[in-house]
Design a protein around this motif. Structure first.
Motif, PDB file in Angstrom:
ATOM      1  N   GLY A 227       1.854   8.589  -5.300  1.00 40.71           N
ATOM      2  CA  GLY A 227       2.220   7.188  -5.152  1.00 40.71           C
ATOM      3  C   GLY A 227       2.486   6.781  -3.719  1.00 40.71           C
ATOM      4  O   GLY A 227       3.137   5.766  -3.465  1.00 40.71           O
ATOM      5  N   ARG A 228       1.910   7.549  -2.753  1.00 39.60           N
ATOM      6  CA  ARG A 228       2.159   7.269  -1.345  1.00 39.60           C
ATOM      7  C   ARG A 228       0.966   6.640  -0.645  1.00 39.60           C
ATOM      8  O   ARG A 228       0.930   6.539   0.585  1.00 39.60           O
ATOM      9  N   GLY A 229      -0.056   6.218  -1.405  1.00 39.11           N
ATOM     10  CA  GLY A 229      -1.216   5.598  -0.792  1.00 39.11           C
ATOM     11  C   GLY A 229      -0.930   4.186  -0.332  1.00 39.11           C
ATOM     12  O   GLY A 229       0.121   3.611  -0.611  1.00 39.11           O
ATOM     13  N   MET A 230      -1.875   3.606   0.412  1.00 39.70           N
ATOM     14  CA  MET A 230      -1.737   2.224   0.846  1.00 39.70           C
ATOM     15  C   MET A 230      -1.483   1.345  -0.380  1.00 39.70           C
ATOM     16  O   MET A 230      -2.255   1.391  -1.344  1.00 39.70           O
ATOM     17  N   PRO A 231      -0.410   0.556  -0.401  1.00 38.09           N
ATOM     18  CA  PRO A 231      -0.032  -0.172  -1.624  1.00 38.09           C
ATOM     19  C   PRO A 231      -0.872  -1.419  -1.858  1.00 38.09           C
ATOM     20  O   PRO A 231      -0.388  -2.545  -1.776  1.00 38.09           O
ATOM     21  N   VAL A 232      -2.150  -1.209  -2.153  1.00 37.07           N
ATOM     22  CA  VAL A 232      -3.049  -2.315  -2.475  1.00 37.07           C
ATOM     23  C   VAL A 232      -3.575  -2.104  -3.885  1.00 37.07           C
ATOM     24  O   VAL A 232      -3.707  -0.958  -4.346  1.00 37.07           O
TER      25      VAL A 232
END
Length: 517
Positions: free
Chosen positions: A305-310
């Motif tokens: 859940g640490r990816g770019m929040p798009v």
């Protein structure tokens, strides 16, 4: 109409064509030629040019060994052009004024091809139907392929080189979109990056790359091989074998920049075949983990859940591996001995000292229990799931905690493909996303009928993809994925929403994220 619209970019003016349905600018240079001293280096933005540059013809494809299953430019006189000077992009937009009255959302496509094949000039990617019907500005682009784009020569001791060159090419193209797309009527604040197979792998890399922050706002990953990215140790194995075949010492910078590109392509083609045969499940070419562009493996970043929040739309095809079986491709282990070797290597790595803490392969019997009732196709299904479906599930579950995430499975296949056992194989979704069924020369899919149904499926898929790009959910009745319902859209003759479609797979494989380092 065949008008010649001119648009002024930061580097100079470009002249395209308008046929009354779409305006298209083909072959816009976004980087200086990556040749000579720039061969193994990050791309350099295109220098300004005088006058008006013609943009009515695709730029050359990246150097690659021709493959009849990947026609680069069908119908082009003399066949597809290939050149090391390949960093060009294309813009397509509707001729009509925007339906909203404002700037149109932008969709940037990254083509697939196992990181070694393909081009934006492939007929299926021309984009007229997708742009016109979806009211979007479409950008397609080339990036460096094979050894020229994905080798980490530094891992083999080379000094005058950089890593992740293809990913850097894509980042530069996205910067070009940010700085120039408004001149084409696109909204630089509403960019969706999307891709299939290797292109989808690049999408997942972008989602995990700090350098991509702010360059796009939504993402679509179609059949991403998200687990097939490796650190310096594995990258070094490939790089050293490539240099051996090329006959070049790692420190010989002059030879690395002057060796003929044809020799690079041939040596790259050799390791492309050798590596997965010697190490089942491993690709010769893929994004490299551990540098400034990609510090961590995307599978780990996104599943945490640490990816770019798009917002993310992600999925796979039901029968991915049948394409690799049909082509007898070494890229995906399907026969039992190759699968057993792959699992043995994974077990050794996961359970060795220094492996990921607490990660263990599930018992073999538990995995096989998920495939009861299909002994003739079991290996194909296992290969499909370990290479594509399970990584997609891990990514969806993790990224859902960071941003709205929509999961699908593409099941539709015309009658002929079903009867021959091909089914919804890898890449069979492409014509449906693009609305370009003429993009596959001598396509036998509809010899037993089904074109009308296929057109209806395509219309729904394109409506969903472009609705997502416009900033909404991908169509009515498709809720975001969450850990309770795990809603999955099955795209078939009639779409249907299925709660926890993959429960048997999750029971067999478990919840632990498995990958090579």
């Amino acid at each position: 109409m065949n008008e010649r619209p001119v648009v002024v970019t930061a580097a100079g003016a470009v002249r395209g064509r308008d046929d009354g349905r779409v305006r298209a600018w083909r072959g816009i240079r976004f980087a200086e030629p990556p040749t000579g001293p720039l061969r193994w280096r990050a791309p350099v933005a295109a220098h300004p040019w005088p006058g008006v540059a013609e943009a009515s013809r695709f730029g050359p494809a990246a150097p690659q060994r021709p493959n009849p299953s990947v026609p680069l430019a069908p119908g082009q006189p003399g066949g597809a052009r290939m050149d090391e000077d390949c960093l060009f992009l294309n813009v397509v937009r509707p001729s009509a004024e925007p339906r909203s009255g404002g700037a149109r959302p932008v969709m940037v496509w990254l083509h697939g091809g196992a990181y070694a094949l393909g081009s934006s000039s492939q007929l299926v990617y021309h984009g007229d139907a997708l742009a016109a019907d979806g009211d979007v500005v479409l950008v397609t682009l080339n990036y460096r392929l094979g050894a020229l784009g994905f080798l980490d020569l530094g891992a083999a001791g080379a000094t005058a080189t950089e890593s992740n060159l293809a990913l850097r090419d894509v980042l530069l193209a996205l910067q070009w979109v940010r700085d120039n797309i408004a001149a084409f009527g696109g909204d630089p604040g509403a960019v969706t990056v999307f891709g299939q197979s290797a292109g989808a792998g690049l999408v997942t890399a972008l989602l995990a790359s700090p350098s991509a922050s702010g360059l796009f706002h939504r993402a679509i990953a179609q059949s991403p091989p998200a687990g097939s990215m490796y650190g310096p140790e594995r990258s070094g194995v490939v790089a050293r074998r490539f240099l051996d075949l090329l006959g070049v010492r790692p420190g010989d910078d002059r030879a690395l920049t002057s060796v003929p590109v044809e020799a690079i392509v041939e040596a790259g083609a050799a390791v492309y075949t050798e590596v997965p045969r010697e190490h089942p499940g491993m690709l010769a070419f893929a994004p490299v983990v551990g540098d400034d562009i990609l510090p961590e493996a995307p599978l780990g970043v996104l599943s945490d859940g640490r990816g770019m929040p798009v917002p993310l739309l992600i999925g796979t095809n039901r029968d991915e591996a049948t394409l690799f079986r049909l082509m007898r491709s070494p890229l995906l282990p399907i026969r039992r001995p190759a699968l057993e070797r792959m699992f043995a290597a994974m077990r050794e790595e996961q359970e060795s000292e220094g492996g990921p803490a607490g990660v263990r392969l599930p018992p073999r019997e538990r995995v096989l229990a998920a495939y009861r009732g299909a002994p003739l196709t079991r290996n194909v299904r296992i290969a499909t799931d370990i290479a594509f479906r399970m990584p997609a599930l891990w990514l969806a579950a993790g990224h859902a905690s960071a941003a709205p995430t929509f999961l699908y499975r593409f099941d539709y296949a015309p009658r002929l493909l079903r009867l021959t056992g091909v089914g919804a194989a890898h890449a069979t979704d492409l014509p449906y996303v693009w609305g370009e069924f003429g993009g596959l020369p001598r396509d036998p899919s509809f010899l037993l009928g089904g074109r009308r149904t296929a057109a209806a499926v395509s219309e729904r898929v394109r409506a969903r993809w472009t609705a997502f790009a416009h900033g909404g959910a991908p169509g009515d009745g498709w809720p975001a994925y969450d850990s309770e319902r795990r809603a999955t859209l099955v795209i078939a003759e009639e779409d249907r929403l299925v709660p926890d479609l993959d429960a048997p797979l999750r029971a067999g494989w478990g919840e632990q994220v498995l990958s090579f380092r």
